[in-house]
Design a protein around this motif. Sequence first.
Motif, PDB file in Angstrom:
ATOM      1  N   ALA A   1       0.826  -1.208   0.000  1.00  0.00           N
ATOM      2  CA  ALA A   1       0.000   0.000   0.000  1.00  0.00           C
ATOM      3  C   ALA A   1       0.863   1.263   0.000  1.00  0.00           C
ATOM      4  CB  ALA A   1      -0.932  -0.005   1.216  1.00  0.00           C
ATOM      5  N   LEU A   2       1.934   1.268   0.800  1.00  0.00           N
ATOM      6  CA  LEU A   2       2.810   2.444   0.838  1.00  0.00           C
ATOM      7  C   LEU A   2       3.528   2.653  -0.491  1.00  0.00           C
ATOM      8  CD1 LEU A   2       4.340   2.159   4.422  1.00  0.00           C
ATOM      9  CD2 LEU A   2       2.737   3.886   3.589  1.00  0.00           C
ATOM     10  N   VAL A   3       4.054   1.580  -1.060  1.00  0.00           N
ATOM     11  CA  VAL A   3       4.749   1.707  -2.350  1.00  0.00           C
ATOM     12  C   VAL A   3       3.775   2.164  -3.422  1.00  0.00           C
ATOM     13  CG1 VAL A   3       5.909   0.384  -4.169  1.00  0.00           C
ATOM     14  CG2 VAL A   3       6.592   0.091  -1.785  1.00  0.00           C
ATOM     15  N   HIS A   4       2.582   1.615  -3.434  1.00  0.00           N
ATOM     16  CA  HIS A   4       1.588   2.000  -4.438  1.00  0.00           C
ATOM     17  C   HIS A   4       1.164   3.461  -4.252  1.00  0.00           C
ATOM     18  CE1 HIS A   4      -1.559   1.391  -7.393  1.00  0.00           C
ATOM     19  NE2 HIS A   4      -2.404   2.000  -6.575  1.00  0.00           N
ATOM     20  N   THR A   5       1.015   3.888  -3.008  1.00  0.00           N
ATOM     21  CA  THR A   5       0.588   5.259  -2.720  1.00  0.00           C
ATOM     22  C   THR A   5       1.647   6.277  -3.138  1.00  0.00           C
ATOM     23  OG1 THR A   5      -0.751   4.508  -0.865  1.00  0.00           O
ATOM     24  CG2 THR A   5      -0.164   6.838  -0.905  1.00  0.00           C
ATOM     25  N   TYR A   6       2.907   6.008  -2.828  1.00  0.00           N
ATOM     26  CA  TYR A   6       3.948   7.008  -3.063  1.00  0.00           C
ATOM     27  C   TYR A   6       4.608   6.917  -4.432  1.00  0.00           C
ATOM     28  CZ  TYR A   6       3.451   8.311   1.783  1.00  0.00           C
ATOM     29  OH  TYR A   6       2.936   8.754   2.977  1.00  0.00           O
ATOM     30  N   THR A   7       4.573   5.742  -5.061  1.00  0.00           N
ATOM     31  CA  THR A   7       5.240   5.618  -6.360  1.00  0.00           C
ATOM     32  C   THR A   7       4.267   5.315  -7.491  1.00  0.00           C
ATOM     33  OG1 THR A   7       5.668   3.254  -6.130  1.00  0.00           O
ATOM     34  CG2 THR A   7       7.338   4.779  -5.256  1.00  0.00           C
ATOM     35  N   GLY A   8       3.099   4.864  -7.151  1.00  0.00           N
ATOM     36  CA  GLY A   8       2.134   4.484  -8.182  1.00  0.00           C
ATOM     37  C   GLY A   8       2.410   3.099  -8.746  1.00  0.00           C
ATOM     38  N   LEU A   9       3.415   2.439  -8.233  1.00  0.00           N
ATOM     39  CA  LEU A   9       3.796   1.110  -8.704  1.00  0.00           C
ATOM     40  C   LEU A   9       2.863   0.059  -8.096  1.00  0.00           C
ATOM     41  CD1 LEU A   9       5.938  -0.493 -10.321  1.00  0.00           C
ATOM     42  CD2 LEU A   9       7.231  -0.684  -8.190  1.00  0.00           C
ATOM     43  N   ALA A  10       2.090  -0.601  -8.932  1.00  0.00           N
ATOM     44  CA  ALA A  10       1.108  -1.582  -8.457  1.00  0.00           C
ATOM     45  C   ALA A  10       1.636  -3.002  -8.524  1.00  0.00           C
ATOM     46  CB  ALA A  10      -0.173  -1.475  -9.278  1.00  0.00           C
ATOM     47  N   LEU A  11       2.895  -3.150  -8.907  1.00  0.00           N
ATOM     48  CA  LEU A  11       3.471  -4.476  -9.093  1.00  0.00           C
ATOM     49  C   LEU A  11       3.610  -5.260  -7.780  1.00  0.00           C
ATOM     50  CD1 LEU A  11       4.554  -6.250 -11.334  1.00  0.00           C
ATOM     51  CD2 LEU A  11       6.830  -5.330 -10.895  1.00  0.00           C
ATOM     52  N   LEU A  12       3.702  -4.581  -6.640  1.00  0.00           N
ATOM     53  CA  LEU A  12       3.872  -5.279  -5.365  1.00  0.00           C
ATOM     54  C   LEU A  12       2.583  -5.929  -4.855  1.00  0.00           C
ATOM     55  CD1 LEU A  12       6.335  -3.081  -3.293  1.00  0.00           C
ATOM     56  CD2 LEU A  12       6.746  -5.244  -4.429  1.00  0.00           C
ATOM     57  N   TRP A  13       1.471  -5.682  -5.513  1.00  0.00           N
ATOM     58  CA  TRP A  13       0.237  -6.345  -5.094  1.00  0.00           C
ATOM     59  C   TRP A  13       0.261  -7.832  -5.432  1.00  0.00           C
ATOM     60  CZ3 TRP A  13      -2.370  -4.169  -1.520  1.00  0.00           C
ATOM     61  CH2 TRP A  13      -2.441  -2.781  -1.435  1.00  0.00           C
ATOM     62  N   ILE A  14       1.021  -8.197  -6.448  1.00  0.00           N
ATOM     63  CA  ILE A  14       1.100  -9.616  -6.829  1.00  0.00           C
ATOM     64  C   ILE A  14       1.795 -10.436  -5.738  1.00  0.00           C
ATOM     65  CG2 ILE A  14       2.039 -11.254  -8.525  1.00  0.00           C
ATOM     66  CD1 ILE A  14       1.535  -9.029 -10.640  1.00  0.00           C
ATOM     67  N   PRO A  15       2.986 -10.015  -5.246  1.00  0.00           N
ATOM     68  CA  PRO A  15       3.561 -10.776  -4.124  1.00  0.00           C
ATOM     69  C   PRO A  15       2.673 -10.770  -2.880  1.00  0.00           C
ATOM     70  CG  PRO A  15       5.205  -9.313  -5.065  1.00  0.00           C
ATOM     71  CD  PRO A  15       3.897  -9.004  -5.722  1.00  0.00           C
ATOM     72  N   TRP A  16       1.951  -9.681  -2.660  1.00  0.00           N
ATOM     73  CA  TRP A  16       1.064  -9.650  -1.503  1.00  0.00           C
ATOM     74  C   TRP A  16      -0.056 -10.677  -1.655  1.00  0.00           C
ATOM     75  CZ3 TRP A  16      -4.153  -8.207  -0.827  1.00  0.00           C
ATOM     76  CH2 TRP A  16      -4.572  -8.237   0.504  1.00  0.00           C
ATOM     77  N   LEU A  17      -0.574 -10.836  -2.868  1.00  0.00           N
ATOM     78  CA  LEU A  17      -1.596 -11.864  -3.106  1.00  0.00           C
ATOM     79  C   LEU A  17      -1.032 -13.262  -2.850  1.00  0.00           C
ATOM     80  CD1 LEU A  17      -3.487 -10.484  -6.210  1.00  0.00           C
ATOM     81  CD2 LEU A  17      -4.312 -10.640  -3.850  1.00  0.00           C
TER      82      LEU A  17
END
Length: 172
Positions: free
Chosen positions: A53-69
Amino acid sequence: MNVQDMMVFRDAGSRTVDKYLMSYEAHVIAVRRHPAVLLQPVAETLGGLLVAALVHTYTGLALLWIPWLLLVGRLVWKLIVWSMEFFLVTEHRVMMVSGVLNRKVAMMPLGKVEDIKLDRSPVGRVLGYGEFIIESAGDKQALRNVTYMPYPEQLYVEISSMVFGAEDESPD
């Protein structure tokens, strides 16, 4: 209320427990491990959520949602494994049933049990779990350390009375 009233799953999970019992085994204690087994996967999943959530909020990078899933999937798997794992004690044997796809049953006859030790860490005392160390005469033991056991003192007394033949003579 004795420990068996708190722990017997004969009604709720009778099919799961009963298929591992002999027809002459009636006195059964069946418990799941303490839910504290799930603390690490839950913490990792929540930490992954926070990082994603922090990376997506500050960088717009949504790629980290896949490892979270993947972490969520791992947590669900650990929950399924926990729900299908039982520690069983009958008047004849002690068993640990585990595994989801490949069921494993570790068993030790009560007659072979020479000693039972209860070990409680400070965290285990706070959260209410302990570890049983079951010793027998054999060199290779299928069932030695049973971790994250709920109601450890009550369960220890109940198992000890079954193994060593002591009866509870308290007025309660």
